[in-house]
Design an enzyme around this catalytic site. Sequence first.
Site, short mmCIF file in Angstrom:
data_model
loop_
_atom_site.label_atom_id
_atom_site.label_comp_id
_atom_site.label_asym_id
_atom_site.label_seq_id
_atom_site.Cartn_x
_atom_site.Cartn_y
_atom_site.Cartn_z
CB ALA A 63 -0.88 -0.02 1.25
N GLY A 102 -0.53 -5.13 0.28
CA GLY A 102 -1.58 -4.85 -0.69
C GLY A 102 -1.24 -5.41 -2.07
CD GLU A 105 -4.51 -7.19 1.49
OE1 GLU A 105 -4.05 -6.03 1.42
OE2 GLU A 105 -5.39 -7.53 2.29
CD GLU A 125 -0.05 -6.25 4.96
OE1 GLU A 125 0.66 -7.27 5.14
OE2 GLU A 125 -0.59 -5.99 3.88
#
Length: 689
Positions: A63, A102, A105, A125
Site C-alpha cells: 500500500a 496490498g 492482496e 503488515e
Amino acid sequence: MNSAVELARDGDIAVLTVDSPPVNALSAQVREGIAEGIRRAEADPAVKAVVLHCAGRTFFAGADISEFGKPPKHPNLPEVIDIIEAASKPVIAALHGTALGGGLETALACHYRVAVPSAKCGFPEVKLGLLPGAGGTQRLPRLVGPEQALEMVASGNPISAKAAKDMGIVDEIVDENALLAGAVAFARKVIAESRPLKKVRDLDDKVAAARGKPEIFDAFRKANARKFRGFQAPEYNILCIEAAVNLPFDEGIRLERELFQELVSGEQSAAQRHVFFAERQVWKIPDISEDTPTLPIKKVGVIGAGTMGGGISMNFANAGIPVTIVEAKPEALERGLSVIRRNYETTAKKGRMSAEDVERRMGLLTGSLKLEDLADCDLIIEAVFENMAIKKEVFTKLDAIAKPGAILASNTSYLNVNEIASVTKRPESVLGMHFFSPANVMRLLEVVRGEKTDKKVVATAMQLGRKIGKVAVLVGVCHGFVGNRMLEQRQREANRLIMEGAMPWDVDRVLYDFGLPMGPFAMADLAGLDIGWSRETSKGETIREILCEQDRRGQKTGAGFYDYDENRNAKPSKLVEQIILDLSAKKGVTRRAISDQEILERCIYPMINEGTKILEEGIAIRSSDIDIVWINGYGWPVYRGGPMFYGEQVGLGHVLERLREYEKQFGAEFKPSALLERLVAEGKGFRDL
Ligand code: NAD
C-alpha cells in the site's frame, strides 16, 4: 488511462502495465488506473484475458503508507480488488520483485498468478502493527489453509516464489527473463483450456478441513507467546484467519475491515510505523552525506577477548572479514576464542549454521598476544577494561603501531572519546564504536563522533555497521552517550524505589509488563552484580554491595536480587527482602506502599527528560535516533515506539507536570530540562525541532 498505468494489447490478451517508481506502491493514481484498465478490457470484445504486471523493479510492493491517517481516496484498495475478482474475463497477475501486503492482496484477487523464480511475496503488515486489510486474511487461508496462512500473516516474513508455488499461491513459475511473455502464454493456455474463473473467495476445501478446530489457533498462539507478548497485531491477524475458517467470506471481510481500522488508528501501529521510518532516518547526518567516500575495511583488529571483544569479532567473521584478536594473557585469549567457538557450535546445533560455516568463521579469527600484529589492520576496536588509564596506554601504543589512515575505535561504555583520542597523533582517525551486549546479537551500534573525528571515518563506521547487520546511530561525546546515559536515570530511580518501599520484583514486574524484556534488577543479576565491585573497597552501603559481600553476585552464582534454581528460573528472595528492610531501617526510612504507576513514571519519565537534554546538547541528532537506540540496544518494546515517542504519546505536558511534582518530592534529579519546558510552553513536539 493515466501516467502510471498503461493498457496495451497482445492479440486477444490485454496487458495492463503499472509503472509507478520506485516500488509501484498502490497509490490512488495506480488504483484508479487499474480499475479503469479492467473496465476497458472487459468492455473490449476482442479481449479474452488480462495480464496485470508492473514495470521497474517489482510488482506492487504494498500500500502507499504515506496515505495512512489521511482521508480515503476512491477507489480504495478493497474496491479495486473487488473489481478485479469480479471481472468476467480471467485476470492473471505476473509477479516479480516483492509482491508484499496490498500487492499480494491484489494478486490474490486475480484468477491466476505466475511468477519469476526470484520473486518473493508476503504480508509484512504485522510488522507495522497492522493486518492485511484488503481481503488478504480471508483469501490466503482459502488458498493455502490456515496453518500456513497463520505463519505468513503473523510472522510477516516473505516467502520465495518456489514456496509460493508449493503452497498454491502461484500457479506457474516462468522464465526469469521473460515474465510478460510467460504470463501471456499462460493466459492463452487458460483460454485454450477454458479454465474456470478461479475466484479465491469461493474456495472452501482448505478452510473446511479446519472448521470447528480452535486447537489449531491455540497451538499457534502458544508456540509464539513469547514473540507476540504485548503486541496487538499478531492476535488480530490470528482472529482474522480464524474468521476465514469459520465465517462466510463477506462476514470475514467485515471483521477484517473492522480490526484493521482499529489497528490503523491505534497507538501501537502508530509506534511501529514511527520505528519503521526512524530506522530509515538514522543515516541522515546534517553535515555528512550518505555518499561520502568511505575507507576500505578489509581487515579488523580487536583488542580484548572478553565479553565484548569476542562478540564484536564474531560480527566481522560473520560478514567474512578477517579479524586479529589481541589479548594480554594467553589464558584470556584461549578462553575468549573458545567462547566464540562454543557460540557458533550452539548455533550449528540448532540447525541455523552448518559445521563448515563454523570452521569457516573460526578460520577468519586469529588470536595474538602482540599489539604489533595489528599493524596491517584497517580498523582496530579496543575492548579492554573500562579504565581511562588503561585505554590511554593502549591507544598510545596503537598510535605507534597502526598503519597511517587506520581507524582506531574504542568500545567504551562511558568514557570520554576525545580524551582517549588526545593521546594519539591522529585524533581524526579516532572514534567510539559502542556495541551492546551480547555484541553478536544486539543490533545497536552507537557510533561516537569525537570533536576531531574525520567525516570519512564517521561515514565508514556507519556504513560498516550496516554491513555487519547493525543499526548504527551517530551520537556525540558525553558520559554514557545516549543509551547508558538514559539508563542511569532509570537505574538511580529503581534503586531509590526499593529503599523507599518497593521490592526489586515489584519494579521488575512493572517494567516487564510495560514491555521491556526484563526489569533493572533481573538485568543486574544477568550481567553480574560485581561489575566494578571489589571486596577491598566494598563498604556495605548499598544493597548491591551487601549482596556481593554475601557472594550473591547474580545468576552466575545462583543468587543475586533473586534466588535461582538450576534452570536459572528467578524467585523472589526472602533474604534479599530482609536485607532491604534492614538497610532502609538503618538509614531511618519509613517505608511506604508505592503504586505501579509511580514505579513506571519514576523509572521512565526521567529517561525522557534526560533524552531532551541529550537533544539540547546535540548529543543525538534527532529524537527518533534516541528511540532507535532504546529499541535496538535495550529491548524497548517496538509497539511503544521508543522513550521519546512514548513521551509524546502520553503527552509532553503530562510528563513535564509529573516531573515537576516528583522534583518537589524527591529533588533536583527530576528537574525538567529547559527544552522540555520550552516545547510544552510553545505547544510543540520533537518533530518541530
Ligand atoms: P571483560 O573484562 O569481559 O574483557 C576485557 C578483556 O580485555 C579481558 O579479557 C582482558 O584480559 C583484556 N585486556 C585488558 N587489558 C588488555 C590489554 N592491555 N591488551 C589486551 N587485552 C587486554 O570486559 P568487557 O565487558 O568485554 O568490556 C570491555 C569494554 O567494553 C569496556 O570498555 C566496557 O565498558 C565496554 N562495554 C561493555 C559492555 C558489557 O555489557 N559488558 C557493553 C558495552 C561496552
